[in-house]
Design a protein around this motif. Structure first.
Motif, short mmCIF file in Angstrom:
data_model
loop_
_atom_site.label_atom_id
_atom_site.label_comp_id
_atom_site.label_asym_id
_atom_site.label_seq_id
_atom_site.Cartn_x
_atom_site.Cartn_y
_atom_site.Cartn_z
N VAL A 101 26.16 -1.46 34.73
CA VAL A 101 26.55 -1.77 33.34
C VAL A 101 25.93 -0.75 32.39
CG1 VAL A 101 26.34 -3.46 31.48
CG2 VAL A 101 26.95 -4.22 33.78
N GLU A 102 24.65 -0.43 32.62
CA GLU A 102 23.98 0.58 31.78
C GLU A 102 24.71 1.92 31.83
OE1 GLU A 102 19.25 -0.51 32.03
OE2 GLU A 102 20.09 0.92 33.43
N ALA A 103 25.15 2.29 33.01
CA ALA A 103 25.78 3.60 33.21
C ALA A 103 27.23 3.64 32.74
CB ALA A 103 25.70 3.99 34.68
N GLY A 104 27.78 2.47 32.45
CA GLY A 104 29.18 2.42 32.06
C GLY A 104 30.14 2.44 33.23
N ASP A 105 29.63 2.23 34.44
CA ASP A 105 30.49 2.21 35.62
C ASP A 105 31.32 0.94 35.68
OD1 ASP A 105 29.54 4.67 36.43
OD2 ASP A 105 27.98 3.81 37.71
N ALA A 106 30.85 -0.13 35.07
CA ALA A 106 31.59 -1.39 35.00
C ALA A 106 31.12 -2.14 33.77
CB ALA A 106 31.37 -2.23 36.25
N SER A 107 31.97 -3.03 33.26
CA SER A 107 31.60 -3.77 32.05
C SER A 107 31.40 -5.26 32.31
CB SER A 107 32.65 -3.56 30.96
OG SER A 107 33.91 -4.02 31.41
N VAL A 108 32.14 -5.82 33.27
CA VAL A 108 31.99 -7.23 33.65
C VAL A 108 31.91 -7.29 35.16
CG1 VAL A 108 33.02 -9.53 33.66
CG2 VAL A 108 33.23 -8.08 31.63
#
Length: 384
Positions: A101-108
């Protein structure tokens, strides 16, 4: 841990596919995992279409894998993982999910763990748990891990000057919590005499010291905090240790001891700040070891802490009843405690709610030759 993590990653939903000792005909691992996912998403106010990350742990989903589960659930993902580390899987998956989530690889991200665990499945698991089991344990006339943890419990009793009543005080306290949890498999009150009179399985372990296998699954939803609405459990820290002692330690000190100090430091809180704790409880001795390893107590005070704080609920430990009374859904065991703490922090532990701002969850598991080789600690904070 970065300020970004402290403010921005949270668990916003949790769910449990109902535990049962006797699953209905046609019950499958994929079915209970999917049910837990839907329940957690509903709890979070989200839809399957919102999900772009999936982590799962199970002993019995094979021959299917993570991507097969995603396909069966109709999920379209940017991030996926499969964890095979048993009781440590919930914390391990959360550690990865926070970073994703921190890296923006997934949001949910949905994290789910569980098994359809009837007698036959349980027997297959304990006979072929890993290569060490196949090579050195399966051929012995013993009941899976019970004999290993009986020896570990004997060591702990001698080292910490405990007796069976001390363990019984813990087990009966957890059973009292289970009586308030509609999802627990064993809810009938238990007296200390009933505990002590139960048949021995492997001395000093009696029937109520050994975790009952059940069918079921547990899931949580992890997301960026700005997406969250309502009460949530902010992730302050997740730390882990794997193969901490190379299997040469006594087993009384677990991998939790190696990673707990960093968890407290990153979270910016102390053991004394903890309001609710889920400790991985495959056996009572392991509850006591992890409470010591967390820094909640010390070996000389364990007896008093159980009698004066845990049994009286001044210190809420395993408020679902723990696995010893709620049941162990295979690889779902560690996620069960995570779900419980999340629901306590979100004010959704109906009938057994405690006042809690800081919650702690430990993971423990994966017996190699003598005892568990994995451990982790998650520190969570209630945020309105």
């Amino acid at each position: 841990m970065s300020h970004h993590t402290r403010d921005h990653v949270a668990i916003v939903g949790a769910g449990e596919s109902p535990y049962t000792r006797h699953p209905a005909a046609g019950t499958t691992t994929a079915g209970v995992l999917g049910d837990a996912v839907i329940r957690a998403l509903r709890d979070a106010g989200l839809e399957p279409g919102d999900v772009d990350g999936l982590g799962f742990a199970s002993f019995t989903l094979g021959p299917d894998h993570a991507i097969d589960l995603a396909w069966r659930l109709g999920l379209h993902l940017r991030w996926i993982m499969q964890d095979t580390n048993g009781g440590a899987s919930a914390g391990g998956m959360l550690q990865h999910a926070v970073r994703a989530v921190e890296a923006g690889d997934a949001s949910v991200i949905v994290l789910v763990a569980g098994d359809a665990m009837d007698n036959a499945a349980h027997e297959r698991l304990v006979k072929a748990y890993n290569q060490a089991t196949v090579d050195h344990l399966a051929g012995l006339p013993m009941t899976g891990p019970n004999a290993l943890f009986a020896m570990l419990t004997q060591r702990q009793m001698a080292a910490w000057q405990l007796d069976r009543k001390d363990y019984g005080s813990l087990v009966t306290a957890q059973r009292a919590w289970a009586g308030l949890n509609p999802g627990a498999v064993y809810r009938a009150p238990m007296t200390i005499d009933e505990y002590l009179d139960a048949p021995l399985v492997a001395a000093p372990l009696g029937r109520f010291d050994c975790v009952p296998p059940v069918t079921g699954a547990d899931a949580i939803v992890v997301t960026a905090e700005e997406r969250a609405t309502g009460r949530r459990a902010r992730v302050l820290a997740v730390t882990a240790a794997y193969n901490g002692d190379d299997q040469v330690g006594d087993g009384i000190r677990t991998a939790v001891a190696a990673c707990a100090p960093a968890a407290w430091e990153r979270a910016g809180v102390a053991p004394t700040d903890t309001d609710v704790i889920s400790v991985y409880d495959d056996y009572p001795a392991m509850v006591l070891s992890q409470l010591v390893d967390l820094g909640v107590t010390d070996p000389g005070s364990v007896q008093a802490v159980v009698a004066e704080q845990i049994a009286t609920r001044r210190l809420p430990v395993n408020t679902s009843g723990g696995q010893l009374s709620a049941g162990q859904a295979g690889a779902g065991g560690g996620m069960h405690g995570m779900v419980e703490v999340v629901q306590q922090l979100r004010g959704r532990a109906s009938g057994r709610q405690v006042e809690a701002r800081i919650g702690v969850v430990t993971g423990y598991g994966m017996v190699l030759y003598r005892h568990g080789s994995c451990g982790n600690v998650a520190v969570l904070e209630a945020v309105a």
